[in-house]
Motif scaffolding. Structure first.
Motif, PDB file in Angstrom:
ATOM      1  N   ASP A  97     -45.232   0.204  37.100  1.00 53.12           N
ATOM      2  CA  ASP A  97     -45.601   0.772  38.395  1.00 53.12           C
ATOM      3  C   ASP A  97     -44.396   0.712  39.321  1.00 53.12           C
ATOM      4  O   ASP A  97     -43.324   0.232  38.927  1.00 53.12           O
ATOM      5  CB  ASP A  97     -46.810   0.036  39.001  1.00 53.12           C
ATOM      6  CG  ASP A  97     -46.623  -1.476  39.024  1.00 53.12           C
ATOM      7  OD1 ASP A  97     -45.469  -1.942  39.175  1.00 53.12           O
ATOM      8  OD2 ASP A  97     -47.617  -2.201  38.878  1.00 53.12           O
ATOM      9  N   ARG A  98     -44.554   1.213  40.515  1.00 55.55           N
ATOM     10  CA  ARG A  98     -43.422   1.273  41.453  1.00 55.55           C
ATOM     11  C   ARG A  98     -42.851  -0.115  41.722  1.00 55.55           C
ATOM     12  O   ARG A  98     -41.645  -0.294  41.908  1.00 55.55           O
ATOM     13  CB  ARG A  98     -43.830   1.927  42.756  1.00 55.55           C
ATOM     14  CG  ARG A  98     -44.972   1.235  43.480  1.00 55.55           C
ATOM     15  CD  ARG A  98     -45.270   1.846  44.821  1.00 55.55           C
ATOM     16  NE  ARG A  98     -44.188   1.598  45.767  1.00 55.55           N
ATOM     17  CZ  ARG A  98     -44.253   1.919  47.055  1.00 55.55           C
ATOM     18  NH1 ARG A  98     -45.321   2.522  47.533  1.00 55.55           N
ATOM     19  NH2 ARG A  98     -43.248   1.650  47.844  1.00 55.55           N
ATOM     20  N   TYR A  99     -43.726  -1.123  41.705  1.00 53.36           N
ATOM     21  CA  TYR A  99     -43.297  -2.479  42.013  1.00 53.36           C
ATOM     22  C   TYR A  99     -42.437  -3.054  40.890  1.00 53.36           C
ATOM     23  O   TYR A  99     -41.490  -3.808  41.154  1.00 53.36           O
ATOM     24  CB  TYR A  99     -44.517  -3.361  42.275  1.00 53.36           C
ATOM     25  CG  TYR A  99     -45.462  -2.746  43.267  1.00 53.36           C
ATOM     26  CD1 TYR A  99     -45.107  -2.641  44.620  1.00 53.36           C
ATOM     27  CD2 TYR A  99     -46.683  -2.215  42.858  1.00 53.36           C
ATOM     28  CE1 TYR A  99     -45.961  -2.039  45.536  1.00 53.36           C
ATOM     29  CE2 TYR A  99     -47.539  -1.621  43.766  1.00 53.36           C
ATOM     30  CZ  TYR A  99     -47.182  -1.526  45.100  1.00 53.36           C
ATOM     31  OH  TYR A  99     -48.016  -0.930  45.991  1.00 53.36           O
ATOM     32  N   LEU A 104     -36.782  -4.457  39.370  1.00 55.33           N
ATOM     33  CA  LEU A 104     -35.609  -4.213  38.528  1.00 55.33           C
ATOM     34  C   LEU A 104     -34.422  -3.673  39.317  1.00 55.33           C
ATOM     35  O   LEU A 104     -33.348  -3.450  38.753  1.00 55.33           O
ATOM     36  CB  LEU A 104     -35.972  -3.239  37.401  1.00 55.33           C
ATOM     37  CG  LEU A 104     -36.899  -3.784  36.303  1.00 55.33           C
ATOM     38  CD1 LEU A 104     -37.328  -2.665  35.362  1.00 55.33           C
ATOM     39  CD2 LEU A 104     -36.218  -4.904  35.522  1.00 55.33           C
ATOM     40  N   GLY A 105     -34.607  -3.433  40.624  1.00 53.72           N
ATOM     41  CA  GLY A 105     -33.504  -3.013  41.471  1.00 53.72           C
ATOM     42  C   GLY A 105     -33.479  -1.553  41.849  1.00 53.72           C
ATOM     43  O   GLY A 105     -32.557  -1.098  42.530  1.00 53.72           O
ATOM     44  N   TRP A 106     -34.516  -0.777  41.440  1.00 54.16           N
ATOM     45  CA  TRP A 106     -34.567   0.644  41.790  1.00 54.16           C
ATOM     46  C   TRP A 106     -35.064   0.779  43.227  1.00 54.16           C
ATOM     47  O   TRP A 106     -36.095   0.216  43.591  1.00 54.16           O
ATOM     48  CB  TRP A 106     -35.487   1.374  40.825  1.00 54.16           C
ATOM     49  CG  TRP A 106     -35.338   2.871  40.879  1.00 54.16           C
ATOM     50  CD1 TRP A 106     -36.059   3.739  41.629  1.00 54.16           C
ATOM     51  CD2 TRP A 106     -34.416   3.657  40.128  1.00 54.16           C
ATOM     52  NE1 TRP A 106     -35.648   5.027  41.399  1.00 54.16           N
ATOM     53  CE2 TRP A 106     -34.628   5.010  40.484  1.00 54.16           C
ATOM     54  CE3 TRP A 106     -33.425   3.362  39.196  1.00 54.16           C
ATOM     55  CZ2 TRP A 106     -33.892   6.048  39.936  1.00 54.16           C
ATOM     56  CZ3 TRP A 106     -32.696   4.398  38.648  1.00 54.16           C
ATOM     57  CH2 TRP A 106     -32.937   5.725  39.024  1.00 54.16           C
ATOM     58  N   THR A 107     -34.359   1.527  44.032  1.00 60.29           N
ATOM     59  CA  THR A 107     -34.706   1.588  45.459  1.00 60.29           C
ATOM     60  C   THR A 107     -35.505   2.821  45.846  1.00 60.29           C
ATOM     61  O   THR A 107     -36.228   2.799  46.851  1.00 60.29           O
ATOM     62  CB  THR A 107     -33.427   1.534  46.319  1.00 60.29           C
ATOM     63  OG1 THR A 107     -32.544   2.593  45.916  1.00 60.29           O
ATOM     64  CG2 THR A 107     -32.717   0.192  46.153  1.00 60.29           C
ATOM     65  N   ASP A 108     -35.402   3.915  45.077  1.00 60.01           N
ATOM     66  CA  ASP A 108     -36.165   5.123  45.364  1.00 60.01           C
ATOM     67  C   ASP A 108     -37.425   5.161  44.503  1.00 60.01           C
ATOM     68  O   ASP A 108     -37.679   4.263  43.710  1.00 60.01           O
ATOM     69  CB  ASP A 108     -35.307   6.365  45.092  1.00 60.01           C
ATOM     70  CG  ASP A 108     -34.072   6.412  45.970  1.00 60.01           C
ATOM     71  OD1 ASP A 108     -34.183   6.033  47.153  1.00 60.01           O
ATOM     72  OD2 ASP A 108     -32.999   6.799  45.457  1.00 60.01           O
TER      73      ASP A 108
END
Length: 199
Positions: A97-99, A104-108
């Motif tokens: 999921d987005r969380y 993992l460090g993804w910002t978008d």
């Protein structure tokens, strides 16, 4: 026996109706793609395939040929009829999921299996009350002797498939997992399309 092949696009989801007794062949077309899999009672989506209840019913974390996959009401919803892969599938992990990607460090925004499930059901005019944990077909998550989990590439080959039979009228849903930050979709970390056939 007639069949129709349906594409699960890379990084996306797809859902379909199954009548009791119908079978679906889930194909790892390119060999290294994890396919998150869910099933819901067609008449009551609050009853769904449950990994927690499955592990209790089987007394193990691995699903073998002939095993019934059960719901949160402990009733069979699918049966694993045939598996041409080495049989390595995951019953432990929640859908991404987005969380997960934020951690993992993804910002978008990042495509994810939880949103893919909602979109796939939405195409049928449906919505799950609460996204259950999926059966992660072809996902290779070995449990180490010290209890740690390892995130490894699939051991499946192109064209490997599982054949499932519906034990009740149900809705089945899939996500070609978009994980591209750890190598669960192969060392190239490149999600690919997969397919299923209702036979």
């Amino acid at each position: 026996m007639s069949s129709s092949r349906i594409t699960i696009p890379a990084r996306r989801g797809k859902a379909a109706y199954l009548d009791r007794g119908q079978q679906v062949r889930v194909i790892n077309t390119h060999g290294q793609q994890v396919i998150d899999t869910w099933a819901f009672n067609r008449d009551d989506l609050s009853e769904c395939m449950s990994m927690e209840h499955l592990r209790t019913a089987l007394g193990r974390i691995a699903v073998h040929g002939g095993d019934a996959l059960v719901t949160n009401r402990r009733r069979p919803i699918l049966q694993l009829v045939e598996d041409t892969s080495p049989g390595v599938h995951d019953t432990l992990l929640a859908a991404c999921d987005r969380y997960r990607y934020e951690l993992l460090g993804w910002t978008d925004y990042h495509d994810n299996c939880t949103d893919n499930l909602a979109a796939a059901l939405g195409e049928l005019g449906l919505a799950a009350p609460k996204p259950p944990s999926p059966w992660n077909l072809f996902m290779n998550i070995p449990v180490q002797p010290d209890g740690r989990l390892s995130f490894e590439p699939p051991v499946s080959q192109p064209g490997d498939y599982v054949l499932l039979q519906a034990e009740m009228d149900c809705v089945i849903a899939f996500s070609a997992c978009p994980q591209d930050m750890v190598p669960i979709n192969g060392v190239a970390c490149t999600p690919t399309e997969a397919h299923f056939e209702i036979v």
